[in-house]
Design an enzyme around this catalytic site. Structure first.
Site, mmCIF file in Angstrom:
data_model
loop_
_atom_site.group_PDB
_atom_site.id
_atom_site.type_symbol
_atom_site.label_atom_id
_atom_site.label_comp_id
_atom_site.label_asym_id
_atom_site.label_seq_id
_atom_site.Cartn_x
_atom_site.Cartn_y
_atom_site.Cartn_z
ATOM 1 N N ASP A 82 34.318 77.863 11.145
ATOM 2 C CA ASP A 82 33.880 76.534 10.717
ATOM 3 C C ASP A 82 32.430 76.324 11.181
ATOM 4 O O ASP A 82 32.071 76.732 12.302
ATOM 5 C CB ASP A 82 34.813 75.513 11.395
ATOM 6 C CG ASP A 82 34.578 74.096 10.942
ATOM 7 O OD1 ASP A 82 34.223 73.893 9.772
ATOM 8 O OD2 ASP A 82 34.778 73.181 11.773
ATOM 9 N N ASP A 104 27.013 76.579 7.685
ATOM 10 C CA ASP A 104 26.601 75.230 7.303
ATOM 11 C C ASP A 104 25.085 75.147 7.187
ATOM 12 O O ASP A 104 24.382 75.007 8.183
ATOM 13 C CB ASP A 104 27.127 74.228 8.336
ATOM 14 C CG ASP A 104 26.768 72.798 7.949
ATOM 15 O OD1 ASP A 104 26.129 72.611 6.896
ATOM 16 O OD2 ASP A 104 27.116 71.878 8.704
ATOM 17 N N HIS A 178 32.066 63.511 11.546
ATOM 18 C CA HIS A 178 32.783 64.207 12.617
ATOM 19 C C HIS A 178 32.949 63.291 13.823
ATOM 20 O O HIS A 178 32.103 62.437 14.074
ATOM 21 C CB HIS A 178 32.003 65.453 13.043
ATOM 22 C CG HIS A 178 31.903 66.500 11.974
ATOM 23 N ND1 HIS A 178 30.726 66.818 11.346
ATOM 24 C CD2 HIS A 178 32.843 67.288 11.408
ATOM 25 C CE1 HIS A 178 30.950 67.781 10.463
ATOM 26 N NE2 HIS A 178 32.220 68.076 10.466
ATOM 27 N N HIS A 206 35.681 67.093 5.633
ATOM 28 C CA HIS A 206 35.449 67.225 7.079
ATOM 29 C C HIS A 206 35.648 65.855 7.721
ATOM 30 O O HIS A 206 35.704 64.841 7.044
ATOM 31 C CB HIS A 206 34.020 67.718 7.332
ATOM 32 C CG HIS A 206 33.838 69.191 7.090
ATOM 33 N ND1 HIS A 206 33.340 70.043 8.034
ATOM 34 C CD2 HIS A 206 34.123 69.962 6.008
ATOM 35 C CE1 HIS A 206 33.305 71.277 7.553
ATOM 36 N NE2 HIS A 206 33.766 71.256 6.317
ATOM 37 N N ASN A 228 39.834 69.029 7.426
ATOM 38 C CA ASN A 228 39.527 69.494 8.784
ATOM 39 C C ASN A 228 39.911 68.458 9.836
ATOM 40 O O ASN A 228 39.508 67.290 9.736
ATOM 41 C CB ASN A 228 38.018 69.733 8.923
ATOM 42 C CG ASN A 228 37.543 70.966 8.189
ATOM 43 O OD1 ASN A 228 38.302 71.612 7.476
ATOM 44 N ND2 ASN A 228 36.275 71.295 8.368
HETATM 45 P P1 13P Z 1 36.932 65.698 13.307
HETATM 46 O O1 13P Z 1 36.498 66.183 14.652
HETATM 47 O O2 13P Z 1 36.407 64.352 12.978
HETATM 48 O O3 13P Z 1 38.408 65.797 13.122
HETATM 49 O O4 13P Z 1 36.258 66.662 12.222
HETATM 50 C C1 13P Z 1 36.679 67.975 12.138
HETATM 51 C C2 13P Z 1 35.783 68.756 11.272
HETATM 52 O O5 13P Z 1 35.381 68.329 10.220
HETATM 53 C C3 13P Z 1 35.430 70.098 11.733
HETATM 54 O O6 13P Z 1 34.520 70.700 10.873
#
Ligand code: 13P
Length: 278
Positions: A82, A104, A178, A206, A228
């Site tokens: 990721d 990314d 995030h 995400h 995610n």
């Molecule tokens: P969160 O930490 O908000 O759950 O997001 C996870 C994410 O998108 C990791 O790429």
């Protein structure tokens, strides 16, 4: 069951009109918790780790555990890098047997995002691995110090990006971020709908922590096939560990480890139930 390509899980999600959960892990307990939830729910998942997190959880230790967990699992599991930051890390993950990667490049100028993604697609192709890319800017940060300001994905640009890079999955920015949301986000489902209509790639959401079940279901109905979850799992582990430590005079490592596994298990199970959408 087995370590499978992420594409396989995305196609399955498409045919069942559901989403596959991609759960971030940072140690053995997190892998074990996610795995036992997936097996109990008889549902495939994605185990993933972000390049930033390798500072605390080195790839040389995490990768063999993640790949081995997938191979031994009673359900299909894809193992994904990721938010890769460098081509070196992408290659290392592929060499360890990850079945999917993301670099990314969403903060780079558009043409550089395309050029970088093309390199990743070529590299992953040699391993038969799936590629996810991101377009637009998802808010918050992924272990970074900088807080990124949200820039929603433009649907026409998304079409051009997918045509030119031939990525397998596209992470979209629709007001998601995030980390923990300070207030419930107003996700731009209108933009998601347009992206879904224009492109035919599975879409990725995400920033799953803090999004409501209703919003997840709506996003799934508009083409989101991978979701995610990171912060909620890390928090669940920490909360369960704290709760245990607060109620005993002297903490026992083995009991503590069990609590950590259980915290992640509960969080993953709760999310799988929503993502299965049935
Ligand atoms: P969160 O930490 O908000 O759950 O997001 C996870 C994410 O998108 C990791 O790429």
């Amino acid at each position: 069951m087995a370590l499978v390509s992420m594409n396989q899980l995305l196609y399955r999600a498409e045919s069942l009109n559901c989403a596959v959960g991609a759960f971030s892990v940072g140690n053995m307990e997190m892998i074990m918790g996610a795995l036992s939830a997936a097996e109990e729910m008889n549902t495939p998942i994605i185990l993933q780790i972000a390049e930033k997190r390798l500072q605390q959880s080195p790839l040389s230790l995490m990768a063999p555990m993640m790949v081995s967990a997938a191979k031994e699992s009673r359900v299909d599991i894809a193992v994904h890098l990721d938010h890769g930051l460098t081509l070196e890390c992408v290659k290392a993950a592929l060499d360890y047997g990850f079945s999917s990667v993301m670099l990314d490049a969403s903060l780079l100028p558009y043409d550089e995002n395309i050029a970088t993604t093309e390199q990743v697609v070529a590299m992953a192709g040699e391993y038969g691995a799936t590629v996810e890319a991101e377009l637009g800017v998802v808010g918050g940060n992924e272990g970074d110090t900088a807080e990124h300001k949200i820039v929603c994905t433009d649907p026409d640009t998304a079409l051009d990006f997918c045509n030119r890079t031939r990525v397998d999955a596209l992470a979209v920015a629709i007001g998601n971020a995030h980390g923990n949301y300070p207030v419930l986000p107003a996700l731009r489902f209108d933009i998601l709908e347009q992206i879904h209509k224009k492109t035919d790639v599975p879409l990725v959401l995400h920033g799953g922590t803090g999004i409501t079940d209703e919003m997840f279901r709506r996003a799934i109905s508009l083409g989101i096939r991978k979701i995610n979850i990171a912060t909620a799992s890390f928090q669940a582990l920490a909360d369960h560990a704290k709760e245990y430590c607060l109620c005993v005079e002297r903490a026992d490592y083995f009991a503590l480890s069990e609590r950590m596994v259980n915290g992640v298990y509960e969080n993953v199970k709760r999310h799988i139930a929503v993502f299965n959408n049935n």
